[in-house]
Scaffold this motif. Structure first.
Motif, mmCIF file in Angstrom:
data_model
loop_
_atom_site.group_PDB
_atom_site.id
_atom_site.type_symbol
_atom_site.label_atom_id
_atom_site.label_comp_id
_atom_site.label_asym_id
_atom_site.label_seq_id
_atom_site.Cartn_x
_atom_site.Cartn_y
_atom_site.Cartn_z
ATOM 1 N N ILE A 124 7.936 8.114 -12.971
ATOM 2 C CA ILE A 124 8.287 6.756 -13.413
ATOM 3 C C ILE A 124 8.070 5.642 -12.373
ATOM 4 O O ILE A 124 7.473 4.615 -12.718
ATOM 5 C CB ILE A 124 9.738 6.730 -13.963
ATOM 6 N N PRO A 125 8.512 5.812 -11.126
ATOM 7 C CA PRO A 125 8.298 4.696 -10.188
ATOM 8 C C PRO A 125 6.815 4.284 -10.087
ATOM 9 O O PRO A 125 6.501 3.090 -10.063
ATOM 10 C CB PRO A 125 8.816 5.260 -8.854
ATOM 11 N N ALA A 126 5.929 5.273 -10.071
ATOM 12 C CA ALA A 126 4.496 4.963 -9.980
ATOM 13 C C ALA A 126 3.995 4.302 -11.261
ATOM 14 O O ALA A 126 3.198 3.357 -11.217
ATOM 15 C CB ALA A 126 3.697 6.233 -9.691
ATOM 16 N N VAL A 127 4.475 4.771 -12.403
ATOM 17 C CA VAL A 127 4.029 4.178 -13.675
ATOM 18 C C VAL A 127 4.542 2.733 -13.773
ATOM 19 O O VAL A 127 3.815 1.827 -14.191
ATOM 20 C CB VAL A 127 4.492 5.020 -14.891
ATOM 21 N N ALA A 128 5.779 2.513 -13.349
ATOM 22 C CA ALA A 128 6.331 1.148 -13.373
ATOM 23 C C ALA A 128 5.540 0.239 -12.431
ATOM 24 O O ALA A 128 5.245 -0.920 -12.772
ATOM 25 C CB ALA A 128 7.808 1.174 -12.976
ATOM 26 N N ALA A 129 5.164 0.769 -11.269
ATOM 27 C CA ALA A 129 4.364 -0.019 -10.321
ATOM 28 C C ALA A 129 3.008 -0.358 -10.937
ATOM 29 O O ALA A 129 2.487 -1.468 -10.767
ATOM 30 C CB ALA A 129 4.175 0.765 -9.021
ATOM 31 N N TYR A 130 2.451 0.590 -11.683
ATOM 32 C CA TYR A 130 1.162 0.355 -12.344
ATOM 33 C C TYR A 130 1.296 -0.770 -13.371
ATOM 34 O O TYR A 130 0.455 -1.658 -13.457
ATOM 35 C CB TYR A 130 0.663 1.646 -13.014
ATOM 36 N N VAL A 131 2.369 -0.732 -14.140
ATOM 37 C CA VAL A 131 2.595 -1.763 -15.164
ATOM 38 C C VAL A 131 2.692 -3.137 -14.502
ATOM 39 O O VAL A 131 2.056 -4.103 -14.941
ATOM 40 C CB VAL A 131 3.892 -1.467 -15.966
ATOM 41 N N ASN A 132 3.457 -3.234 -13.435
ATOM 42 C CA ASN A 132 3.613 -4.523 -12.754
ATOM 43 C C ASN A 132 2.296 -5.019 -12.173
ATOM 44 O O ASN A 132 1.978 -6.201 -12.261
ATOM 45 C CB ASN A 132 4.682 -4.413 -11.655
ATOM 46 N N ALA A 133 1.527 -4.094 -11.594
ATOM 47 C CA ALA A 133 0.224 -4.481 -11.033
ATOM 48 C C ALA A 133 -0.710 -4.944 -12.142
ATOM 49 O O ALA A 133 -1.421 -5.941 -12.011
ATOM 50 C CB ALA A 133 -0.391 -3.302 -10.282
#
Lengths: 206, 206
Positions: A192-201
């Motif tokens: 999740i942290p990586a997926v959330a970072a991807y969404v924000n980017a």
């Protein structure tokens, strides 16, 4: 108004049955601090319009054609009169449009196209999906592997058919999605942290 | 020995021509602090074995069948004698196996299956790929849109055919990859921290 629509962050999640897509949606929404619409949207629509939940659920992910007079045919996106199924789809649409959110299923990737969502597809291999289904099954529920596989196939078939009502783009074809995540053998929580970072980017560049 | 192989972090990147997959690979390798093998591996193999670079390049991503006697047929994975093309594929394999790395192309997702790599597929819509090709073209190079589209199609066709030599799994079919990234309209650089975080999370669970 147009500016507001473009600045909204809407993530849609299409998923294979048993892939953990719903869990990924819930956890992602928590990480992003936005609401997640899944079953909730059914309850919200049912409550607001006084419909039965099961009826709304059926309209939301299965088939709305049967509720239409045959004269409407495939032109249901612009029906001559607003009938219950269209009201339900429109009511869902209205809720989604209120702000940033994650939506699981509901064919939202197609219905919200004008809002430029980030569309994800979550999938996994058969064995991983079987294991997830077994893990989340009620302890008292006796269900065979064969029956789980049958349900998987049936539910994914219904989802693909529901999508077919709105677009010719095939359900699960990667070209229609911005990120396809294979969860085979993986713990959703840790991704999740990586997926959330991807969404924000991704939205940072819209 | 087996333990060492399982603890290695190998990321393979398959990509559509013009999707930015090579750039993504290079930047991802930098972010992870590991080497990226793309053209470099061709040079390393050519130098080590005294082959011509163009020859190695052809073997690496196009077609090795033509170099085989017809009697070998489809059984080239276990050829009766080690010939040059097999030596080249084996030499690449040897370099990859030396440690954590990112490999762009070379059908590494199939060739390194036993090392349990994270396989990515990078793709984009036609217009985005066209724009990327135009951006990276030499200023003095006069090339029409039609010609770029023709090259895109041709190169992707060659990649799919090369893959076909090693596996029946279709090139680009999401089921064979762990993460499929659509770069349409996006700046690769901004996506890298999230992709690197995803890689670390993914291997953290292996």
């Amino acid at each position: 108004m147009r500016k507001r629509v473009l600045s909204m962050k809407i993530v849609t999640i299409s998923r294979e049955f048993g892939s953990g897509g719903r869990e990924l949606g819930k956890r992602l929404a928590d990480a992003l601090g936005v609401p997640c619409y899944d079953h909730e949207i059914i309850e919200m629509v049912a409550e607001k319009h006084g419909f039965d939940k099961n009826y709304v659920s059926h309209i939301s992910e299965k088939d709305i054609r049967v509720f239409y007079p045959s004269t409407v045919g495939n032109r249901f996106m612009n029906p001559p009169t607003l009938q219950q199924p269209v009201k339900i789809v429109a009511a869902q649409h209205e809720i989604i449009r209120q702000g940033d959110c994650v939506i699981v299923g509901r064919c939202a990737d197609v219905l919200c196209q004008d809002m430029r969502p980030l569309n994800m597809f979550v999938y996994a291999d058969r064995l991983s999906k079987l294991r997830r289904c077994e893990d989340r099954a009620d302890e008292n529920e006796q269900i065979s592997e064969k029956e789980i596989y049958r349900r998987m196939k049936q539910i994914d078939k219904e989802r693909a058919a529901y999508r077919k009502l709105f677009t010719d783009e095939k359900w699960g074809r990667k070209e229609f999605y911005h990120l396809c995540i294979n969860t085979s053998g993986k713990e959703i929580k840790a991704l999740i942290p990586a997926v959330a970072a991807y969404v924000n980017a991704w939205f940072g560049m819209c």
